[in-house]
Structures are given as structure tokens and as C-alpha cells.
Write an enzyme that holds these catalytic residues in place. Sequence first.
Site, PDB file in Angstrom:
ATOM      1  N   GLY A   7     -42.925 -10.057 -41.286  1.00 26.23           N
ATOM      2  CA  GLY A   7     -41.352  -9.771 -41.230  1.00 26.23           C
ATOM      3  C   GLY A   7     -40.424 -10.977 -42.068  1.00 26.23           C
ATOM      4  O   GLY A   7     -40.462 -12.001 -41.410  1.00 26.23           O
ATOM      5  N   SER A   8     -39.800 -10.720 -43.120  1.00 25.41           N
ATOM      6  CA  SER A   8     -39.077 -11.538 -43.601  1.00 25.41           C
ATOM      7  C   SER A   8     -37.699 -11.214 -43.816  1.00 25.41           C
ATOM      8  O   SER A   8     -36.939 -11.572 -44.993  1.00 25.41           O
ATOM      9  CB  SER A   8     -39.687 -11.922 -45.062  1.00 25.41           C
ATOM     10  OG  SER A   8     -40.980 -12.432 -44.906  1.00 25.41           O
ATOM     11  N   VAL A  11     -33.987 -12.692 -39.758  1.00 26.50           N
ATOM     12  CA  VAL A  11     -34.291 -13.793 -38.712  1.00 26.50           C
ATOM     13  C   VAL A  11     -35.652 -14.390 -39.121  1.00 26.50           C
ATOM     14  O   VAL A  11     -35.739 -15.533 -39.062  1.00 26.50           O
ATOM     15  CB  VAL A  11     -34.619 -12.810 -37.551  1.00 26.50           C
ATOM     16  CG1 VAL A  11     -35.168 -13.941 -36.198  1.00 26.50           C
ATOM     17  CG2 VAL A  11     -33.233 -12.275 -36.996  1.00 26.50           C
ATOM     18  N   GLY A  12     -36.445 -13.530 -39.579  1.00 30.99           N
ATOM     19  CA  GLY A  12     -37.832 -14.020 -40.195  1.00 30.99           C
ATOM     20  C   GLY A  12     -37.461 -15.202 -41.158  1.00 30.99           C
ATOM     21  O   GLY A  12     -38.206 -16.283 -41.059  1.00 30.99           O
ATOM     22  N   LYS A  37     -39.000  -8.774 -50.936  1.00 32.84           N
ATOM     23  CA  LYS A  37     -38.387  -9.563 -49.980  1.00 32.84           C
ATOM     24  C   LYS A  37     -39.047 -10.858 -49.639  1.00 32.84           C
ATOM     25  O   LYS A  37     -38.409 -11.905 -49.510  1.00 32.84           O
ATOM     26  CB  LYS A  37     -37.836  -8.945 -48.839  1.00 32.84           C
ATOM     27  CG  LYS A  37     -36.987  -9.342 -47.616  1.00 32.84           C
ATOM     28  CD  LYS A  37     -35.663  -9.256 -48.055  1.00 32.84           C
ATOM     29  CE  LYS A  37     -34.501  -9.631 -46.973  1.00 32.84           C
ATOM     30  NZ  LYS A  37     -34.662 -11.140 -46.683  1.00 32.84           N
ATOM     31  N   ASP A 120     -39.342  -8.150 -24.509  1.00 35.69           N
ATOM     32  CA  ASP A 120     -40.078  -7.955 -23.326  1.00 35.69           C
ATOM     33  C   ASP A 120     -41.457  -7.034 -23.698  1.00 35.69           C
ATOM     34  O   ASP A 120     -42.486  -7.247 -23.350  1.00 35.69           O
ATOM     35  CB  ASP A 120     -39.319  -7.927 -22.096  1.00 35.69           C
ATOM     36  CG  ASP A 120     -38.109  -8.973 -22.130  1.00 35.69           C
ATOM     37  OD1 ASP A 120     -37.254  -8.317 -22.202  1.00 35.69           O
ATOM     38  OD2 ASP A 120     -38.323 -10.022 -22.165  1.00 35.69           O
ATOM     39  N   THR A 146     -30.804 -18.706 -23.152  1.00 35.02           N
ATOM     40  CA  THR A 146     -30.642 -20.011 -22.399  1.00 35.02           C
ATOM     41  C   THR A 146     -29.879 -20.920 -23.522  1.00 35.02           C
ATOM     42  O   THR A 146     -29.082 -21.522 -22.768  1.00 35.02           O
ATOM     43  CB  THR A 146     -32.019 -20.695 -22.065  1.00 35.02           C
ATOM     44  OG1 THR A 146     -32.660 -19.966 -20.989  1.00 35.02           O
ATOM     45  CG2 THR A 146     -31.913 -21.993 -21.610  1.00 35.02           C
ATOM     46  N   ALA A 147     -30.394 -20.813 -24.751  1.00 37.63           N
ATOM     47  CA  ALA A 147     -29.620 -21.657 -25.741  1.00 37.63           C
ATOM     48  C   ALA A 147     -28.091 -21.214 -25.782  1.00 37.63           C
ATOM     49  O   ALA A 147     -27.062 -22.340 -25.744  1.00 37.63           O
ATOM     50  CB  ALA A 147     -30.117 -21.428 -27.110  1.00 37.63           C
ATOM     51  N   HIS A 172     -34.926 -10.090 -21.746  1.00 35.85           N
ATOM     52  CA  HIS A 172     -33.876 -10.505 -22.849  1.00 35.85           C
ATOM     53  C   HIS A 172     -33.282  -9.331 -23.226  1.00 35.85           C
ATOM     54  O   HIS A 172     -33.422  -8.526 -23.929  1.00 35.85           O
ATOM     55  CB  HIS A 172     -34.829 -11.035 -24.102  1.00 35.85           C
ATOM     56  CG  HIS A 172     -33.949 -11.253 -25.061  1.00 35.85           C
ATOM     57  ND1 HIS A 172     -33.058 -12.036 -25.184  1.00 35.85           N
ATOM     58  CD2 HIS A 172     -33.998 -10.627 -26.507  1.00 35.85           C
ATOM     59  CE1 HIS A 172     -32.419 -12.079 -26.333  1.00 35.85           C
ATOM     60  NE2 HIS A 172     -32.860 -11.055 -27.385  1.00 35.85           N
TER      61      HIS A 172
HETATM   62  C1  LAC Z   1     -30.038 -11.563 -30.016  1.00 31.10           C
HETATM   63  C2  LAC Z   1     -31.493 -10.486 -30.584  1.00 31.10           C
HETATM   64  C3  LAC Z   1     -32.394 -11.566 -31.225  1.00 31.10           C
HETATM   65  O1  LAC Z   1     -30.209 -11.568 -28.582  1.00 31.10           O
HETATM   66  O2  LAC Z   1     -32.125  -9.905 -29.547  1.00 31.10           O
HETATM   67  O3  LAC Z   1     -29.456 -12.054 -30.660  1.00 31.10           O
END
Ligand code: LAC
Length: 300
Positions: A7-8, A11-12, A37, A120, A146-147, A172
Site C-alpha cells: 500500500g503506497s 499514509v503508506g 503509484k 483492530d 494516544t498521540a 481504535h
Molecule cells: C485515523 C485513521 C488512520 O484515526 O484511522 O486517522
Amino acid sequence: MKISFIGSGKVGAAVAYTASLKGLAQEIVLTDAFSDKARGEALDILQGQAFTPQAQIKYGDIKDTAGSDIIVITAGIPRKADEPRVLLLSRNAGLIAGLVKEAVLYSPDCILFMITNPLDVMTQLAYQVSGLSANRVIGMGTVLDTARYRSYLAEQFGIDARDIDAYVVGEHGETMVPLVSQITIKGIPLTELPGYESAAIDRVCDEVRIASGQVIALKGGTVFAPAASACAVLEAIVKDSNQILPVCTYNSEYGVAVSLPTLVGRHGAGPVLNVPMTDCEKAALEKSVANIKAYVAELP
Ligand code: LAC
């Protein structure tokens, strides 16, 4: 260290670029269903190598990932702002199962790092079909949440986000659990901070839950926070730092893949650490686990 990307997309490619900037791999391979891609992203990263740590930046198909130490999987259909991540389950489950089986054939000793949503469930699926031990199937999970949690707490209280110990655990997704009872700033309880008020924490927790949808609505998808979060996990693996991160792994106590603070190093992820929780937080985590299990039950 060879890190390959299945996957590019946005996000990748961002994770691959961030990993190259951090010098996390000597070889980076980008693959994608749309080969141009993968090739375009690889060439774009390669062309900046005069000013970044050196690595072989390659593109190809899944056979070119052979012998990878870490395989990052972001392939799949992304969600829209008003769509819950779990809506992607049926769209992505078949694709991910096939890609995981093939990737592991070429790299039997790899660590799988899952980013595709619903995260998940995809981590659980990858664990089930890969045949790898649980410590080698890692989902980004609530590391990203968390970030966001730490970043918003830092903004709220005017402190360095890197000094904050605060975790989001569980799914998540909509039932994620920001832990409030154990937030410390370099070991000092958050409640000791000047200007602390519990209402501010509630606002931050609400912000974290809607953070992804907000960005997707504004720019079509989240990229930089996922890339920073993913590379925190990759760095802990590559540098064998045994950092504590709330990654998603199959948890035999709960019987499903779920995010909890875990030691992450070159071995992968484990053991999960027992983070103190109030009864209310424990109940919320149980609800989150039940939610993940309900989605896993829908896997084909
Ligand atoms: C987000 C996606 C990556 O939370 O699930 O931004």
C-alpha cells in the site's frame, strides 16, 4: 533492516518517507495495486536522498518484499469522514487476508505492522491467517489516538507533549478509552498542574474521539499524525528500544486484538503491561473489547 510497504497511498507513502528521514531502514520497498503509484512514491523519496539518510528505495510487487524484517500494511479502502471505520470491514477483509498470506510466504521471519482500518479487526485477521506468533503481528491501534491525546493535553496545559504519560486504550474507533486517572507529566500527576480542571480533560477526550473525522472532513484523509505514530512503533522495533506503546496485538486474556500499553522492541510487541485503571475505565475497556469482538465475529 528491510521495511516493505504493501500500500503506497497517502499514509503508506508518508510512513515510508518518514521512516527514510529517520534512517530506520537500509532498504525500503514500496508496492501498491497501482504499480505507477508505488513507483512514483519511491522515485519521489529517492530523489531527495542527497539530503536524507541513505537507503535503497525500491518499488515493485509483493515478491519484491521477500526477506523483509518489517512489512507495513496500509492497503485497503479508506473511510469517509462520516463513516465509522468498521464499515470498511467487508471491503478490506478479503483483500487483507490474501495480502497477509502472500507477504508471509515471502518473509516468514517478518513482523507484520497493520495500519489498514478497521484496525483492530484487521490486526486480528492478520494474526489468524498469518500463522505468526502474536508478538509479530502488531497494529498501530491507539498509538495514534494516544498521540492525539498527548498533543491536545499539551496544547490545553501549555506543556511539552513528549513529557506527558497518558494512554488511550481499547478500540481504535468509537469506543476508544482515554485513561484519565493516570495522566502524569514527567511523573507528576496532571492534577498538580496550575490551571488544572477536570472539565478541560473531558473536552480533550471529546476532541480525541472526533479528531480523525475532523481532519478527513477538511482534507480527505489523515496522513501526518498516522505517519508520526507509525514511525514511533517502527523506531522502537528497529532500535530494539523496548518502548512502552499502546499497540494493538492479539491478547489471550481478552481473546481478541486490542490496544494496551506494551513493550515494543526488535522481538515485536510484548509483554502487555498492567496499567492501573479505575473501575469506570475498566468497564469502558471491557465495552471496547466487546465491540471489537462483535466486529471480528463478522469476518467472512
Ligand atoms: C485515523 C485513521 C488512520 O484515526 O484511522 O486517522
